[in-house]
Each structure stands twice: as structure tokens, then as C-alpha cells.
Design a protein around this motif. Structure first.
Motif, PDB file in Angstrom:
ATOM      1  N   VAL A 139      44.794   5.896-135.784  1.00 10.28           N
ATOM      2  CA  VAL A 139      46.136   6.817-135.310  1.00 10.28           C
ATOM      3  C   VAL A 139      45.463   6.422-133.539  1.00 10.28           C
ATOM      4  CG1 VAL A 139      47.412   8.837-134.674  1.00 10.28           C
ATOM      5  CG2 VAL A 139      46.451   8.144-137.321  1.00 10.28           C
ATOM      6  N   LEU A 140      44.399   7.510-133.094  1.00  6.93           N
ATOM      7  CA  LEU A 140      44.447   7.175-131.936  1.00  6.93           C
ATOM      8  C   LEU A 140      44.625   5.346-131.349  1.00  6.93           C
ATOM      9  CD1 LEU A 140      43.169  10.050-132.854  1.00  6.93           C
ATOM     10  CD2 LEU A 140      41.166   9.393-130.631  1.00  6.93           C
ATOM     11  N   ALA A 141      44.536   4.394-132.188  1.00  7.03           N
ATOM     12  CA  ALA A 141      44.590   3.092-131.579  1.00  7.03           C
ATOM     13  C   ALA A 141      46.884   3.077-131.044  1.00  7.03           C
ATOM     14  CB  ALA A 141      44.197   1.884-132.474  1.00  7.03           C
ATOM     15  N   GLN A 142      46.881   3.339-131.654  1.00  9.89           N
ATOM     16  CA  GLN A 142      48.153   4.045-132.522  1.00  9.89           C
ATOM     17  C   GLN A 142      48.934   4.538-130.597  1.00  9.89           C
ATOM     18  OE1 GLN A 142      50.208   4.256-135.810  1.00  9.89           O
ATOM     19  NE2 GLN A 142      49.041   3.247-136.597  1.00  9.89           N
ATOM     20  N   ALA A 143      47.958   5.919-130.843  1.00  8.12           N
ATOM     21  CA  ALA A 143      48.583   6.411-129.335  1.00  8.12           C
ATOM     22  C   ALA A 143      48.708   6.079-128.266  1.00  8.12           C
ATOM     23  CB  ALA A 143      47.778   8.056-130.349  1.00  8.12           C
ATOM     24  N   MET A 144      46.978   5.648-128.152  1.00 10.88           N
ATOM     25  CA  MET A 144      46.724   5.077-126.605  1.00 10.88           C
ATOM     26  C   MET A 144      47.923   3.536-126.507  1.00 10.88           C
ATOM     27  SD  MET A 144      42.964   3.940-126.501  1.00 10.88           S
ATOM     28  CE  MET A 144      43.284   3.297-124.862  1.00 10.88           C
ATOM     29  N   GLU A 145      48.495   2.779-127.740  1.00 12.78           N
ATOM     30  CA  GLU A 145      50.642   1.822-127.114  1.00 12.78           C
ATOM     31  C   GLU A 145      51.530   1.745-126.871  1.00 12.78           C
ATOM     32  OE1 GLU A 145      49.603  -1.067-127.133  1.00 12.78           O
ATOM     33  OE2 GLU A 145      47.629  -1.634-128.415  1.00 12.78           O
ATOM     34  N   HIS A 146      50.881   4.086-127.486  1.00 17.47           N
ATOM     35  CA  HIS A 146      52.827   4.593-127.549  1.00 17.47           C
ATOM     36  C   HIS A 146      52.696   5.052-126.047  1.00 17.47           C
ATOM     37  CE1 HIS A 146      55.887   7.241-129.135  1.00 17.47           C
ATOM     38  NE2 HIS A 146      55.833   8.044-128.295  1.00 17.47           N
ATOM     39  N   SER A 147      51.981   6.075-125.855  1.00 12.46           N
ATOM     40  CA  SER A 147      51.274   6.307-124.479  1.00 12.46           C
ATOM     41  C   SER A 147      51.121   5.348-122.902  1.00 12.46           C
ATOM     42  CB  SER A 147      51.051   7.250-124.275  1.00 12.46           C
ATOM     43  OG  SER A 147      49.392   7.397-124.799  1.00 12.46           O
ATOM     44  N   GLN A 148      50.952   3.733-123.765  1.00 13.65           N
ATOM     45  CA  GLN A 148      50.765   2.919-122.856  1.00 13.65           C
ATOM     46  C   GLN A 148      49.711   3.689-121.887  1.00 13.65           C
ATOM     47  OE1 GLN A 148      54.342   2.400-120.381  1.00 13.65           O
ATOM     48  NE2 GLN A 148      54.845   0.135-121.257  1.00 13.65           N
ATOM     49  N   ALA A 149      48.511   4.100-122.372  1.00 12.79           N
ATOM     50  CA  ALA A 149      46.969   4.790-122.308  1.00 12.79           C
ATOM     51  C   ALA A 149      46.313   3.852-122.013  1.00 12.79           C
ATOM     52  CB  ALA A 149      46.236   5.927-123.219  1.00 12.79           C
ATOM     53  N   ASP A 150      45.706   3.578-120.397  1.00 17.81           N
ATOM     54  CA  ASP A 150      44.661   2.539-120.261  1.00 17.81           C
ATOM     55  C   ASP A 150      43.060   3.278-120.476  1.00 17.81           C
ATOM     56  OD1 ASP A 150      46.349   0.485-119.383  1.00 17.81           O
ATOM     57  OD2 ASP A 150      46.273   1.519-117.105  1.00 17.81           O
ATOM     58  N   ILE A 151      43.249   4.374-120.678  1.00  9.75           N
ATOM     59  CA  ILE A 151      41.886   5.345-120.699  1.00  9.75           C
ATOM     60  C   ILE A 151      41.946   6.334-122.005  1.00  9.75           C
ATOM     61  CG2 ILE A 151      40.268   6.650-119.948  1.00  9.75           C
ATOM     62  CD1 ILE A 151      40.813   6.014-117.081  1.00  9.75           C
ATOM     63  N   LEU A 152      41.276   6.107-122.746  1.00  9.33           N
ATOM     64  CA  LEU A 152      41.082   6.931-123.360  1.00  9.33           C
ATOM     65  C   LEU A 152      39.719   8.354-123.719  1.00  9.33           C
ATOM     66  CD1 LEU A 152      41.859   9.118-126.622  1.00  9.33           C
ATOM     67  CD2 LEU A 152      40.251   7.223-127.744  1.00  9.33           C
ATOM     68  N   VAL A 153      40.096   9.604-123.246  1.00 10.71           N
ATOM     69  CA  VAL A 153      38.707  10.814-123.375  1.00 10.71           C
ATOM     70  C   VAL A 153      38.945  11.584-124.495  1.00 10.71           C
ATOM     71  CG1 VAL A 153      37.870  12.480-121.631  1.00 10.71           C
ATOM     72  CG2 VAL A 153      39.407  10.380-120.482  1.00 10.71           C
ATOM     73  N   MET A 154      37.335  11.972-124.568  1.00  9.99           N
ATOM     74  CA  MET A 154      37.311  12.801-126.281  1.00  9.99           C
ATOM     75  C   MET A 154      36.158  13.476-125.301  1.00  9.99           C
ATOM     76  SD  MET A 154      36.585  10.379-129.210  1.00  9.99           S
ATOM     77  CE  MET A 154      38.172   9.478-129.774  1.00  9.99           C
ATOM     78  N   ALA A 155      35.306  14.406-126.371  1.00  8.42           N
ATOM     79  CA  ALA A 155      35.057  15.326-125.689  1.00  8.42           C
ATOM     80  C   ALA A 155      33.931  15.295-126.641  1.00  8.42           C
ATOM     81  CB  ALA A 155      35.102  16.926-126.166  1.00  8.42           C
ATOM     82  N   LYS A 156      32.819  14.956-126.784  1.00  6.73           N
ATOM     83  CA  LYS A 156      31.824  14.677-127.199  1.00  6.73           C
ATOM     84  C   LYS A 156      31.456  15.577-128.302  1.00  6.73           C
ATOM     85  CE  LYS A 156      26.974  13.693-127.731  1.00  6.73           C
ATOM     86  NZ  LYS A 156      27.202  12.530-128.913  1.00  6.73           N
TER      87      LYS A 156
END
Length: 204
Positions: free
Chosen positions: A76-93
Motif C-alpha cells: 500500500v505504501l508503494a502504491q501511495a508513493m506512486e499515487h502522490s508522485q512522492a520522491d521521499i517517504l518518511v516514517m517514524a522509527k
């Protein structure tokens, strides 16, 4: 360029560490910042992510995503990156992010750094400082390529609270039963009012 931030929940509430991740993304100065929430969330909580710096929240409300099934989350995160055309994904450790982040980086062909403790240096490429050896040392890491995945160590930046409400948009990722081969049969909640990873100060 845009930044996608994965936010985790605690009984429908956004974790403070995820709010910090949104604030970190906003401080990078590369708008727009889009947050991603999976499963059941309080709607007011999603709107309030705007105060932390998100202009939009993608919400996948499928209750199958209430439990952190790693393979499904990574997809889902990979699809969301494509959907939002995101170059960077940030998440809290977190224990979940530690398992999901490397899988997403493979799916989207991104370089990755964990335990990031400062905003990236982008004057000459993309470089981040990360904590290593359980906080006893630091290293500078250059992340090549057009896409990056970052997991953020807690207390890296202050949590912003100056923005207005975010726009909430329903996101319907393509997932199937095959993505939920691993079944979580039970979850035991840690005792105490504040979870250790969510605490601002830990005294030992």
C-alpha cells in the motif's frame, strides 16, 4: 517533488512520533507534504495533521488494514508513493516501520536510511545523519537515486502545530487476500499510560 509520510495509529489516534514525522517532512521545505493513514482513524485526528504540516491526508479506511500486516502495508505504501508522485517517504522509527521501510524501498527502487536524526543536507546531493550503535555514534549517509525512504528517530524535530486543517482524501489501494497470508491472531497492549517509544523523556 512531494513527500509522503506514513502515520501510525494508537486506538484511532495519530501517534505523536508520526506527528513529528509530518513536522520533519514539512521542515524539509519541499512541499507538498502528504500523510498516509491506514485502517480505522478518528476523522478529527486526520484533519489535525494539517497543523503538523500536511496539506493532504490519504486515508485507506479498509478495516483489513487495522492490523500491521507487513506485506500488505509495504504494498500500500508503494502504491501511495506512486499515487502522490512522492520522491521521499518518511516514517517514524518503530517496530512496524523497521519491517515495512526496507520492503517499500525495494518495491519502489529507493535508497533508504534508518534512525535519521537531522534534516537532510541537499546542497550537493541528498545526505542524512543517522544514529548507529544504539546511539553511541553517528554516520553521514549519501542516498543516491531519485527516491528515498527515511525512518526518523524520535525527538529529531519539534512537533509543529501552526497549520490549518488538512484535506482528507479516501485512498483505495489495490490489495487482495494474497497480501494477508500472514494472520495476526492477537495483540497484547503494553501496560502503562505512555508507550516507551512515545515517551518524551525516559529515565533509567
Amino acid at each position: 517533488m512531494s513527500v509522503l509520510v506514513f502515520v501510525e495509529s494508537d486506538q484511532g489516534k495519530v501517534k505523536s512520533s508520526s506527528r513529528e514525522a509530518v513536522s520533519y517532512a514539512a521542515a524539509m521545505g519541499q512541499p507538498p507534504v502528504v500523510a498516509l493513514a491506514l485502517g480505522s482513524f478518528d476523522q478529527d485526528e486526520l484533519l489535525s495533521l494539517g497543523a503538523n504540516g500536511a496539506i493532504k491526508v490519504l486515508h485507506a479506511p479498509d478495516t483489513a488494514l487495522d492490523q500491521g500486516v507487513i506485506q500488505a502495508y509495504a504494498k500500500v505504501l508503494a502504491q501511495a508513493m506512486e499515487h502522490s508522485q512522492a520522491d521521499i517517504l518518511v516514517m517514524a522509527k518503530s517496530s512496524l516501520a523497521d519491517a515495512v521501510a526496507p520492503r517499500v524501498s525495494v518495491l519502489v527502487d529507493a535508497s533508504m536510511a534508518s534512525n535519521v536524526v537531522e534534516l537532510p543536507e541537499q546542497s550537493d546531493g541528498f545526505q542524512v545523519k543517522r544514529s548507529i550503535y544504539t546511539g553511541k555514534a553517528y554516520e553521514q549517509v549519501v542516498l543516491p537515486g531519485p527516491r528515498r525512504v527515511l525512518t526518523l528517530k524520535k525527538n529529531t524535530v519539534p512537533i509543529s502545530s501552526e497549520g490549518g486543517p488538512a484535506q482528507v482524501e479516501t485512498f483505495n489501494p489495490a490489495i487482495s487476500e494474497e497480501d494477508f497470508k500472514v494472520k495476526i491472531t492477537s495483540t497484547d497492549r503494553a501496560s502503562g499510560e505512555v508507550l516507551l517509544p512515545e515517551a518524551d523523556i525516559v529515565v533509567s
